[in-house]
Scaffold this motif. Structure first.
Motif, short mmCIF file in Angstrom:
data_model
loop_
_atom_site.label_atom_id
_atom_site.label_comp_id
_atom_site.label_asym_id
_atom_site.label_seq_id
_atom_site.Cartn_x
_atom_site.Cartn_y
_atom_site.Cartn_z
N LEU A 1 1.15 3.10 -3.37
CA LEU A 1 0.03 3.98 -3.70
C LEU A 1 0.10 5.29 -2.91
CD1 LEU A 1 -2.68 4.40 -5.17
CD2 LEU A 1 -3.79 3.23 -3.27
N GLN B 1 0.24 9.14 -4.23
CA GLN B 1 -0.79 10.10 -3.82
C GLN B 1 -0.17 11.32 -3.14
OE1 GLN B 1 -3.37 7.76 -1.30
NE2 GLN B 1 -4.73 7.20 -2.99
N LYS C 1 0.84 -1.21 0.00
CA LYS C 1 0.00 0.00 0.00
C LYS C 1 0.87 1.26 0.00
CE LYS C 1 -3.91 2.28 0.39
NZ LYS C 1 -4.86 2.10 1.49
N ILE D 1 -3.95 2.30 -9.79
CA ILE D 1 -5.22 2.36 -9.06
C ILE D 1 -5.72 0.92 -8.91
CG2 ILE D 1 -7.50 3.44 -8.94
CD1 ILE D 1 -6.55 5.37 -11.13
N ILE E 1 -0.30 10.54 -9.33
CA ILE E 1 -1.21 9.52 -9.86
C ILE E 1 -2.03 10.08 -11.02
CG2 ILE E 1 -3.32 8.23 -9.38
CD1 ILE E 1 -2.24 7.34 -6.83
N THR F 1 1.83 -4.89 -7.19
CA THR F 1 1.02 -4.31 -6.12
C THR F 1 -0.04 -5.30 -5.64
OG1 THR F 1 -0.12 -3.19 -7.94
CG2 THR F 1 1.30 -1.85 -6.56
#
Length: 466
Positions: free
Chosen positions: A332, A336, A329, A375, A341, A420
């Motif tokens: 991501l 962000q 995680k 995503i 992104i 991921t």
């Protein structure tokens, strides 16, 4: 002088691989321009959607070393729901294994099937596939992985076969969804199509993809059974050793075992009912697993202190796989925090904007596969990409249903490829990622070719809402 022996190259630990990706993403926040789309809340659905054509650059927020380290902590906190869910799901399964109920049930099943034991693979893959296709089951299957790894070893395959039965089965079903509310339902709402329309075509898609995936896993299983040295995981300790097939065949299926397995079946039914009818998700299902673990323990004659000790043993056993979720995680969160992104999304979706509907359909498929790295959430990808893809489809006279199909394929099948997602599943299997890729990449190529074929067919027949 003695010549220095070169050390053979060893694939880094899964956490190291993820760490390298995290660092690369942090470096990119210093290089890639920060940007974002405008977003609005759709009154009908209550979802926050991207405004097409609204991308604009914003002031950068590059991620430094200390911020990177704190993001690992934040990722662990953000992932705490799924991490503790894994603990509770595995603890329930571990209790069934600890008391011998699973071994006894498998032995009883083998006595019934005799020479038809190979059909266990397609049967359970189909069950997991249907769960993924209809109500979006994915993480809920984590607890089944060690069970089926043990079953596969007992049947003289290897542990990878058992892991693939769950992983490949549920992801294939999820990607070739029929009425999955989290993907098809959200995408149809955004595309303003009748809910779950075009079902007949998706049923054909589901049948074809499931057959191919089942064939692939069965082919590998037969090869390993015939020649164990061909096993991809022959040199890997996967903690899936259990009783031999002969020992399982002799294991008595007692009344207590039967009650425990009945509770296992009831748990699965309650998960399905709760997810479909009551809107259950991680917290409710985790609570169910915890309660059933305690109940099974009491039925098997354990006292509360013994049950608590078994729970600790289960958590210790699955710690590696659970914490992988938080590490993955972080990728991501870095993107962000660095606000890159939307920059990547804007660049990627631009490749789908062509003047030819066949080419646009194919590029939508590629685009959605690429977006799934950035995503990984199915509904998150829908609310980000579909508001952009729908106008593109309209401009080139491509049916909106095809745009939804491209999203569905791209969001789903690449979950077997992108690190991921792979990191979490490999963590659950205690399997090095390179071993998984050696197994799955040929299948990934076959599935991508099939995705392309179905996208082209859907475009040629003007696949509409009904």
């Amino acid at each position: 002088m003695k010549e220095k022996q070169k050390k053979p190259f060893k694939i880094p630990h899964t956490y190291v691989i993820l760490g390298i990706i995290i660092v690369i993403m942090a470096v990119l926040t210093w290089i890639v321009p920060a940007g974002e789309f405008d977003r609005v809340v759709d009154e009908a659905s209550g979802r926050t959607l991207v405004v097409p054509g609204s991308y604009h650059e914003v002031e950068g927020n590059p991620v430094g070393l200390f911020r990177l380290l704190t993001l690992v902590q934040e990722a662990m906190i953000d992932s705490s729901g799924i991490i503790f869910f894994i603990f509770f799901a595995y603890a329930f399964v571990y209790m069934q294994m600890k008391c011998g109920a699973f071994d006894a049930a498998v032995g009883a099943m083998l006595r019934k099937l005799h020479e038809h034991k190979m059909f266990i693979i397609p049967l359970f893959m189909l069950i997991f596939g249907l769960c993924g296709s209809t109500f979006g089951m994915t993480e809920e299957t984590f607890g089944f992985i060690p069970v089926f790894m043990g079953i596969a070893v007992a049947l003289r395959y290897d542990a990878l076969v058992g892991g693939a039965m769950v992983y490949v089965g549920v992801i294939t079903g999820f990607a070739s969804a029929t009425v999955n509310p989290f993907t098809i339902g959200v995408a149809h709402t955004i595309a303003e199509l009748p809910m779950f329309s075009g079902l007949w075509f998706r049923c054909i898609v589901f049948a074809v993809f499931m057959c191919v995936s089942m064939w692939y896993v069965m082919r590998y299983a037969k090869k390993v059974q015939k020649e164990p040295r061909l096993s991809i995981v022959k040199d890997v300790e996967l903690s899936a050793e259990g009783l031999s097939e002969e020992e399982l065949m002799k294991t008595e299926f007692t009344v207590k075992h039967k009650i425990s397995m009945l509770l296992f079946l009831i748990t699965v039914i309650l998960i399905m009912f709760g997810a479909i009818k009551l809107g259950w998700y991680i917290n409710e299902i985790a609570g169910l697993f915890l309660g059933m673990m305690i109940l099974v323990g009491l039925i098997q004659g354990y006292n509360f202190s013994e049950i608590a000790q078994i729970f600790i043993e289960a958590c210790r056993d699955i710690m590696f796989g659970a914490l992988v979720c938080g590490v993955a995680k972080t990728i991501l969160l870095v993107m962000q925090d660095g606000m890159i992104i939307d920059t990547f999304t804007n660049a990627i979706v631009g490749i789908a904007d062509t003047n030819n509907k066949y080419l646009s359909a194919f590029m939508m498929l590629i685009t959605q596969n690429l977006l799934n790295f950035f995503i990984p959430s199915g509904s998150g990808q829908a609310v980000t990409s579909m508001p952009i893809m729908v106008p593109i489809a309209d401009m080139v006279e491509l049916p909106r249903q095809v745009a939804v199909l491209a999203y569905q394929f791209g969001d789903g099948f690449s979950n077997m490829i992108w690190p991921t997602s792979v990191a979490t599943w490999c963590g659950m299997m205690k399997l090095p990622m390179d071993k998984w890729y050696k197994f799955v990449l040929p299948l990934g190529g076959i599935l991508l070719a099939l995705e392309t074929v179905f996208i082209m067919i859907a475009t040629a027949i003007n696949y509409g809402p009904f």
